[in-house]
Design an enzyme around this catalytic site. Sequence first.
Site, PDB file in Angstrom:
ATOM      1  N   ALA A  65       9.751  -8.309  -1.649  1.00 40.57           N
ATOM      2  CA  ALA A  65      11.533  -7.945  -1.621  1.00 40.57           C
ATOM      3  C   ALA A  65      11.603  -8.217  -3.196  1.00 40.57           C
ATOM      4  CB  ALA A  65      11.956  -9.103  -1.089  1.00 40.57           C
ATOM      5  N   GLY A 108       7.373  -9.537   0.953  1.00 41.51           N
ATOM      6  CA  GLY A 108       7.732  -8.361   1.824  1.00 41.51           C
ATOM      7  C   GLY A 108       6.741  -7.187   1.614  1.00 41.51           C
ATOM      8  N   GLU A 111       4.436  -8.136   4.446  1.00 44.07           N
ATOM      9  CA  GLU A 111       5.275  -7.891   5.756  1.00 44.07           C
ATOM     10  C   GLU A 111       5.353  -6.668   5.878  1.00 44.07           C
ATOM     11  OE1 GLU A 111       8.020 -10.866   3.883  1.00 44.07           O
ATOM     12  OE2 GLU A 111       8.017 -11.776   5.756  1.00 44.07           O
ATOM     13  N   GLU A 131       6.140 -16.642  -1.173  1.00 40.25           N
ATOM     14  CA  GLU A 131       7.549 -17.051  -1.192  1.00 40.25           C
ATOM     15  C   GLU A 131       7.666 -18.200  -1.393  1.00 40.25           C
ATOM     16  OE1 GLU A 131       6.259 -15.179   1.267  1.00 40.25           O
ATOM     17  OE2 GLU A 131       7.343 -13.359   1.863  1.00 40.25           O
TER      18      GLU A 131
HETATM   19  C1  HXC Z   1      11.324  -7.876  -8.657  1.00 45.53           C
HETATM   20  C2  HXC Z   1       9.251  -7.526  -9.822  1.00 45.53           C
HETATM   21  C3  HXC Z   1       8.625  -8.214  -8.417  1.00 45.53           C
HETATM   22  C4  HXC Z   1       9.462  -8.342  -7.354  1.00 45.53           C
HETATM   23  C5  HXC Z   1       7.230  -7.564  -9.850  1.00 45.53           C
HETATM   24  N1  HXC Z   1       8.319  -7.284 -10.434  1.00 45.53           N
HETATM   25  N2  HXC Z   1       7.453  -8.220  -8.860  1.00 45.53           N
HETATM   26  N3  HXC Z   1      10.498  -7.301  -9.613  1.00 45.53           N
HETATM   27  N4  HXC Z   1      10.738  -8.186  -7.549  1.00 45.53           N
HETATM   28  N5  HXC Z   1       9.036  -9.075  -6.113  1.00 45.53           N
HETATM   29  C6  HXC Z   1       8.508  -6.630 -11.782  1.00 45.53           C
HETATM   30  C7  HXC Z   1       8.273  -7.853 -12.883  1.00 45.53           C
HETATM   31  O1  HXC Z   1       9.346  -8.391 -12.979  1.00 45.53           O
HETATM   32  C8  HXC Z   1       7.969  -6.738 -13.905  1.00 45.53           C
HETATM   33  O2  HXC Z   1       9.251  -6.127 -14.602  1.00 45.53           O
HETATM   34  C9  HXC Z   1       7.267  -5.603 -13.377  1.00 45.53           C
HETATM   35  O3  HXC Z   1       7.552  -5.820 -11.957  1.00 45.53           O
HETATM   36  C10 HXC Z   1       5.601  -5.661 -13.619  1.00 45.53           C
HETATM   37  O4  HXC Z   1       5.363  -6.995 -13.159  1.00 45.53           O
HETATM   38  P1  HXC Z   1       4.535  -8.032 -13.888  1.00 45.53           P
HETATM   39  O5  HXC Z   1       4.786  -9.585 -13.293  1.00 45.53           O
HETATM   40  O6  HXC Z   1       4.781  -7.979 -15.393  1.00 45.53           O
HETATM   41  O7  HXC Z   1       2.974  -7.466 -13.532  1.00 45.53           O
HETATM   42  P2  HXC Z   1       1.625  -8.442 -13.395  1.00 45.53           P
HETATM   43  O8  HXC Z   1       1.625  -9.479 -14.513  1.00 45.53           O
HETATM   44  O9  HXC Z   1       0.684  -7.828 -13.294  1.00 45.53           O
HETATM   45  O10 HXC Z   1       1.553  -9.306 -12.172  1.00 45.53           O
HETATM   46  C11 HXC Z   1       1.745  -8.589 -11.045  1.00 45.53           C
HETATM   47  C12 HXC Z   1       2.273  -9.823  -9.822  1.00 45.53           C
HETATM   48  C13 HXC Z   1       3.484 -10.586 -10.403  1.00 45.53           C
HETATM   49  C14 HXC Z   1       1.285 -10.850  -9.590  1.00 45.53           C
HETATM   50  C15 HXC Z   1       2.353  -9.188  -8.386  1.00 45.53           C
HETATM   51  O11 HXC Z   1       4.471  -9.221 -10.537  1.00 45.53           O
HETATM   52  C16 HXC Z   1       4.417 -11.330  -9.168  1.00 45.53           C
HETATM   53  O12 HXC Z   1       3.998 -12.422  -8.804  1.00 45.53           O
HETATM   54  N6  HXC Z   1       5.359 -10.826  -8.388  1.00 45.53           N
HETATM   55  C17 HXC Z   1       6.212 -11.466  -7.494  1.00 45.53           C
HETATM   56  C18 HXC Z   1       5.512 -11.455  -6.299  1.00 45.53           C
HETATM   57  C19 HXC Z   1       6.366 -12.432  -5.082  1.00 45.53           C
HETATM   58  O13 HXC Z   1       6.620 -13.530  -5.328  1.00 45.53           O
HETATM   59  N7  HXC Z   1       6.594 -11.585  -4.200  1.00 45.53           N
HETATM   60  C20 HXC Z   1       7.348 -12.305  -3.156  1.00 45.53           C
HETATM   61  C21 HXC Z   1       8.691 -11.833  -3.407  1.00 45.53           C
HETATM   62  S1  HXC Z   1       9.845 -12.525  -2.173  1.00 45.53           S
HETATM   63  P3  HXC Z   1       9.633  -6.285 -16.103  1.00 45.53           P
HETATM   64  O14 HXC Z   1      10.963  -5.969 -16.187  1.00 45.53           O
HETATM   65  O15 HXC Z   1       9.425  -7.750 -16.559  1.00 45.53           O
HETATM   66  O16 HXC Z   1       8.570  -5.485 -16.684  1.00 45.53           O
HETATM   67  C22 HXC Z   1       9.654 -11.796  -0.799  1.00 45.53           C
HETATM   68  C23 HXC Z   1      10.350 -12.234   0.509  1.00 45.53           C
HETATM   69  C24 HXC Z   1      11.245 -13.133   0.370  1.00 45.53           C
HETATM   70  O17 HXC Z   1       9.018 -10.613  -0.756  1.00 45.53           O
HETATM   71  C25 HXC Z   1      12.146 -13.648   1.618  1.00 45.53           C
HETATM   72  C26 HXC Z   1      13.122 -14.674   1.314  1.00 45.53           C
HETATM   73  C27 HXC Z   1      13.854 -14.698   2.281  1.00 45.53           C
END
Ligand code: HXC
Length: 257
Positions: A65, A108, A111, A131
């Site tokens: 997400a 997400g 999911e 998460e």
């Molecule tokens: C918004 C995101 C994002 C996300 C990546 N980006 N994941 N933006 N939401 N979930 C963005 C980064 O901010 C970055 O933008 C660009 O995408 C590239 O990501 P990087 O982190 O620079 O890439 P990398 O170093 O290759 O790392 C990849 C990654 C990492 C390991 C996948 O991006 C990561 O950990 N992302 C988050 C994963 C996560 O936590 N997902 C769960 C979300 S919560 P910029 O602008 O900086 O270049 C969820 C449900 C929640 O899904 C439910 C709650 C109720």
Amino acid sequence: MSYDTIIVETRGKVGLVTLNRPQALNALNSTLLTEVNRALDDFDADRNVGCIVITGSEKAFAAGADIKEMSELSYPDTYVDDFFAGWDRVASRRKPMIAAVAGFALGGGCEFAMMCDFIIAADTAKFGQPEIKLGVMPGMGGTQRLTRLIGRAKAMDMCLTGRMMGAEEAERSGLVARIVPAADLVAEAIKTAETIASMSRPAVMMTKESVDRADETSLAEGVRFERRVFHAMFGTDDQREGMKAFIEKRAPQFKSS
Ligand code: HXC
């Protein structure tokens, strides 16, 4: 129809949705959810489409997400808007959906892939429910679908540690149906979807409905439901044609595919 966050195509009888927010690793924001539902509404209504493939990029199916979109939300915001409820519509589609996953399928993203009927993974795929590292928990069905797919021990491991699982472990654990080389992923998923779309449409849809029942009901109820739906198939022309074609040693010509 024009879309900002996805690319929508029809390849023969297969509907293809490609998630397309490369700048955010296909993070699932509210626009993307609205657009995915719009595309799925159209595919559901299109008699020509028999199976749907959802895919992302080489680097990410979806990295979760959109954290930037939700970071400032309050509890009343999420409650009143029933945040994420639109994903229930994605998960309750009646035509089969295959997730073709390469790279990250996190939070997400994992999911969403699990809402599909099965996952074909590239050898580069990485699944996870991270998460917990954000101070929250899965909110689009992850604690439920992951537990059903891979069992309690591994689901707890994934959800409580936030670790990632590679394609091989995912296949071994029952999360994915099969692994293919990354370069062949979309072609293989479309080929599989074409096979499904070439079958009798009611048989495919009733089979999906019946397998889905296994998650919802007891074995005795599920078997009874299956038998009733199986009986209903004898009201289709495709049953006559499929069985006749077998006896006549020829390929069936299903009316409804
Ligand atoms: C918004 C995101 C994002 C996300 C990546 N980006 N994941 N933006 N939401 N979930 C963005 C980064 O901010 C970055 O933008 C660009 O995408 C590239 O990501 P990087 O982190 O620079 O890439 P990398 O170093 O290759 O790392 C990849 C990654 C990492 C390991 C996948 O991006 C990561 O950990 N992302 C988050 C994963 C996560 O936590 N997902 C769960 C979300 S919560 P910029 O602008 O900086 O270049 C969820 C449900 C929640 O899904 C439910 C709650 C109720």
